[in-house]
Write an enzyme that holds these catalytic residues in place. Structure first.
Site, PDB file in Angstrom:
ATOM      1  N   GLU A  70     -59.760  54.356 -38.748  1.00 43.59           N
ATOM      2  CA  GLU A  70     -59.651  52.991 -39.292  1.00 43.59           C
ATOM      3  C   GLU A  70     -60.937  52.197 -39.148  1.00 43.59           C
ATOM      4  OE1 GLU A  70     -57.265  54.314 -37.351  1.00 43.59           O
ATOM      5  OE2 GLU A  70     -55.425  54.246 -38.545  1.00 43.59           O
ATOM      6  N   HIS A 139     -45.417  49.513 -33.494  1.00 43.43           N
ATOM      7  CA  HIS A 139     -45.250  49.604 -34.949  1.00 43.43           C
ATOM      8  C   HIS A 139     -44.364  48.481 -35.495  1.00 43.43           C
ATOM      9  CE1 HIS A 139     -46.654  53.744 -34.315  1.00 43.43           C
ATOM     10  NE2 HIS A 139     -46.795  53.886 -35.617  1.00 43.43           N
TER      11      HIS A 139
HETATM   12  C1  LIG Z   1     -54.386  54.233 -35.252  1.00 42.73           C
HETATM   13  C2  LIG Z   1     -53.317  54.866 -36.039  1.00 42.73           C
HETATM   14  N1  LIG Z   1     -53.543  55.179 -37.329  1.00 42.73           N
HETATM   15  C3  LIG Z   1     -52.580  55.751 -38.075  1.00 42.73           C
HETATM   16  C4  LIG Z   1     -51.353  56.027 -37.539  1.00 42.73           C
HETATM   17  C5  LIG Z   1     -50.255  56.624 -38.393  1.00 42.73           C
HETATM   18  N2  LIG Z   1     -50.063  58.033 -38.042  1.00 42.73           N
HETATM   19  C6  LIG Z   1     -49.174  58.409 -37.125  1.00 42.73           C
HETATM   20  S1  LIG Z   1     -49.223  60.039 -36.831  1.00 42.73           S
HETATM   21  C7  LIG Z   1     -50.438  60.263 -37.965  1.00 42.73           C
HETATM   22  C8  LIG Z   1     -50.972  61.619 -38.216  1.00 42.73           C
HETATM   23  C9  LIG Z   1     -51.490  62.247 -36.973  1.00 42.73           C
HETATM   24  O1  LIG Z   1     -51.980  63.509 -37.248  1.00 42.73           O
HETATM   25  P1  LIG Z   1     -52.426  64.486 -36.106  1.00 42.73           P
HETATM   26  O2  LIG Z   1     -53.325  63.780 -35.171  1.00 42.73           O
HETATM   27  O3  LIG Z   1     -52.910  65.719 -36.738  1.00 42.73           O
HETATM   28  O4  LIG Z   1     -51.069  64.745 -35.303  1.00 42.73           O
HETATM   29  P2  LIG Z   1     -49.764  65.511 -35.813  1.00 42.73           P
HETATM   30  O5  LIG Z   1     -48.887  64.482 -36.430  1.00 42.73           O
HETATM   31  O6  LIG Z   1     -50.138  66.555 -36.770  1.00 42.73           O
HETATM   32  O7  LIG Z   1     -49.154  66.056 -34.570  1.00 42.73           O
HETATM   33  C10 LIG Z   1     -50.800  59.057 -38.552  1.00 42.73           C
HETATM   34  C11 LIG Z   1     -51.815  58.879 -39.584  1.00 42.73           C
HETATM   35  C12 LIG Z   1     -51.142  55.672 -36.188  1.00 42.73           C
HETATM   36  N3  LIG Z   1     -49.958  55.871 -35.595  1.00 42.73           N
HETATM   37  N4  LIG Z   1     -52.133  55.118 -35.463  1.00 42.73           N
END
Ligand SMILES: Cc1ncc(C[n+]2csc(CCOP(=O)(O)OP(=O)(O)O)c2C)c(N)n1
Ligand SMILES: [Mg+2]
Lengths: 337, 322
Positions: A70, A139
């Site tokens: 972000e 959230h």
């Molecule tokens: C700062 C922030 N940005 C975006 C999100 C929304 N979000 C939650 S999980 C996720 C994807 C995370 O991907 P990864 O790190 O690969 O973990 P996985 O879900 O695959 O275990 C996103 C974009 C968030 N929770 N916090």
């Protein structure tokens, strides 16, 4: 021609029409397309709730999926805005501003002033806010007062599909940085929306219900709950005037003060915690400029000074509801000096 | 660290507990019994358990939104976790946190996290505390492929090197961050190369293979405990369910998760290996399966029966003292 659509569709339509009209409008964010680099369907998400879905088919590369970064992409939107584009960046949940606030409040907000009036930063940050979805403390927040506090930012929170479309179009055309707050509990709200493009100027509050007994000043989802309370109270003979602020920066002080002077009794309803909030801001405004008209103490109906809890029984109490609003209005209506 | 038969049975029991827990939450969520956002760890069990088998209670971990597996492997009470997901007074966080915020600091579990990239800085802090206090404890930050791109992660890796912290960064690369492919979002040849750029040794392992994770984690944790600084491990793995419960997953090619289950399942791999060469009978694993199924059944039925938090609880515990 107007038809009935949801707020989600209204936002999508505003983006669509502005992207069609102006090729400098681009959209970026996490999964605003969805499926980038994956083997399955492209435009699989269109944002986590499908708000931007379908735009990729029309505008292709003008929609950019971002890594989870972000600070870099909100900052890139700010930089691109200062370099001739009109980016609409999606900060998925407003709670996530913690990881990118510098780019918004030290960069975007200050360029124009700091550079002696020689910069324009027409960036829009669309972001989800609000409680009620059992999404817990990180959230569910309503942090609009934090942004409203910052000189240089404009803050918008639409309440109806009609307003969502008109205010977003205004936000995109506006030459200042705009934070556009979308309540996650309002996306499915339906309302009449003209097909053609239109914009709603900032700084014009909306008197959504007229009445002479008590003014309810509110914003976001709380406007709906205030209207619900007003309906109940009308049955009891208390006529409420409900004011939807629509934008907290700029703030339509005149409409708030006119209403306060008309009724002499003011209840402010805000989903956010009470300290240093929109509720306290409105109450200070009224106390300062409509003091002589007041016939009862200004009363605030807000969330408590706590984070947002997860469990349903807790979250339901956290959020102001129509019953609490009505109770506050009854107290204020019955107040005698 | 050589694995005893007890270690192996423990590893199997933990992986099975995570799997059973997640499969059950999947079913209960679909039945409308659970509210909020839920992200399941099924398929990734060997990563959590391969690391956690090296850790003591005093070592600290920071988890992610996909945190159930890390919690279970670190020793968080399973019925309390289930109760938390149901928003009960008996939950790990008394119903205030939910799935995305399960934590148990006494178990060295510093929380699942709703903020992607929220954990790595915290683990620098845990590792710093261990270093300052001279405990030889370590901190482990679990991150996803998506979180690997977050500024907080980069800054933390650099800080861990600068301060020579007993920190380990474990990236669970399940190929996706929400609907975005890891290959699209990671602008470098590999996560390991990137970590080396921050001055720490890095390994890439098959995250379905408990033994591979366990070996790499053993080396990283040994280094950390001996004062030789941070390390990085990438575990390449699959998630069996959507990003969140309710995700239609159309960005994935059809059959991808099913193929991973059929060909790369960590429990199958593990069971095959230990029954073939570690003197463990299938019967012993079956006994564990039955015990775990009973544990999870019990956790779900007690969670359903447990009381909601008292209404007034929404105002408590904002501060220690106010
Ligand atoms: C700062 C922030 N940005 C975006 C999100 C929304 N979000 C939650 S999980 C996720 C994807 C995370 O991907 P990864 O790190 O690969 O973990 P996985 O879900 O695959 O275990 C996103 C974009 C968030 N929770 N916090
Ligand atoms: Mg991932």
């Amino acid at each position: 021609m107007a038809r009935t659509i949801t707020m989600l569709q209204a936002i999508n339509e505003a983006l669509d029409q502005e992207m069609a009209r102006d090729s400098s409008v681009i959209v970026m964010g996490e999964d605003v397309v969805g499926g980038s680099g994956a083997e399955g369907e492209m435009d699989a998400w269109g944002g986590p709730l499908g708000v931007t879905k379908g735009l990729y088919a029309k505008y292709g590369d003008r929609l950019l999926d971002t890594p989870i970064t972000e600070s870099a992409f909100i900052g890139a939107a700010v930089g691109a805005a200062a370099s001739g584009l009109r980016p609409v960046a999606e900060l998925m949940f407003s709670d996530f501003v913690g990881v990118c606030f510098d780019q918004i409040y030290n960069q975007a907000a200050k360029f124009r002033y700091m550079f002696g009036g020689r910069a324009e930063t027409p960036v829009v940050v669309r972001t989800m806010y609000g409680a009620g979805l059992r999404a817990a403390a990180q959230h569910s927040q309503s942090p609009y007062s934090i942004f409203t506090h910052v000189p240089g930012l404009k803050c918008v929170m639409p309440v109806t599909p009609y307003d969502a479309k008109g205010l977003l179009i205004q936000a995109i055309r506006d030459n200042d940085p705009v934070i556009f707050f979308e309540h996650k509990g309002l996306y499915e709200t339906e309302g009449e929306v003209p097909e053609q493009s239109y914009s709603i100027p900032f700084g014009e509050a909306n008197v959504v219900r007229e009445g002479n007994d008590v003014s309810i000043i509110s914003l976001g989802l709380m406007v709906h709950r205030s209207l619900e309370a007003a309906e109940t109270l009308a049955g009891e003979g208390i006529q409420c005037e409900v004011v939807d602020l629509r934008t907290t920066s700029p703030l339509d002080e005149d409409t708030v003060l006119e209403s306060a002077e008309n009724t002499g009794r003011v209840v402010v309803v805000d989903e956010a915690p009470p300290r240093c909030s929109i509720a306290t801001d409105i109450s200070a405004l009224v106390a300062q400029h409509a003091f002589d008209a007041l016939e009862a103490p200004i009363t605030l109906v807000t969330a408590p000074h706590t984070p947002v809890p997860f469990a349903g029984v807790l979250e339901d109490q956290y959020m102001p509801d129509a019953a609490r609003i009505a109770a506050a209005v009854r107290r204020v209506a019955g107040y005698a000096q | 660290m050589a694995l005893t038969k007890d270690d192996l049975l423990k590893a199997y029991r933990l992986m099975r507990t995570i799997r059973e827990f997640e499969e059950r939450v999947h079913v209960e969520f679909a039945a409308g019994e659970i509210e909020g956002f839920v992200h399941l760890y099924a398929g990734e069990e060997a990563c959590a358990v391969g690391v956690m088998l090296h850790l003591t209670k005093a070592d600290r971990i920071a988890s992610t939104h996909r945190g159930h597996g890390h919690c279970i492997a670190k020793g968080v009470d399973v019925p309390a976790m289930m109760a938390e997901i149901y928003g009960r007074a008996t939950g790990s966080c008394r119903g205030k946190g939910g799935s995305m915020h399960i934590a148990d600091l006494d178990a060295g579990m510093m929380g699942a996290n709703g903020i992607v990239g929220g954990g790595p800085p915290l683990i620098c802090g845990a590792a710093l505390a261990a270093k300052v206090q001279g405990t030889r404890d370590v901190g482990v930050a679990f991150i996803g492929d998506g979180a690997s791109n977050q500024g907080t992660t980069f800054e933390s890796m650099n800080l861990a090197t600068v301060w020579n912290l007993p920190a380990i960064f474990v990236a669970e690369n399940n190929g996706y961050a929400e609907a975005t492919a890891a290959d699209y979002a990671i602008g470098a040849g590999s996560l390991a190369d990137r970590a080396e750029g921050f001055g720490m040794p890095a390994a890439t392992v098959d995250g379905h293979d408990f033994f591979a994770v366990h070996e790499a984690a053993g080396e990283a944790i040994r280094r950390a405990r001996s004062g030789d600084g941070p390390s990085f491990i990438e575990c390449q793995v699959n998630r069996y369910y959507g990003h969140y419960e309710g995700d239609a997953q159309t960005y994935r090619p059809p059959g991808e998760a099913e193929a991973a289950r059929a060909n790369h399942d960590c429990l199958d791999k593990f069971a095959g290996r230990v029954t073939a060469s570690a003197g463990i009978e299938r019967e012993e694993l079956d006994d564990i399966d039955r015990a775990v199924a009973a544990l999870i059944d019990g956790a779900v039925s007690s969670a359903k029966a447990d009381p909601a938090p008292a209404a007034a609880e929404y105002l408590t515990d904002v501060y220690v003292d106010y």
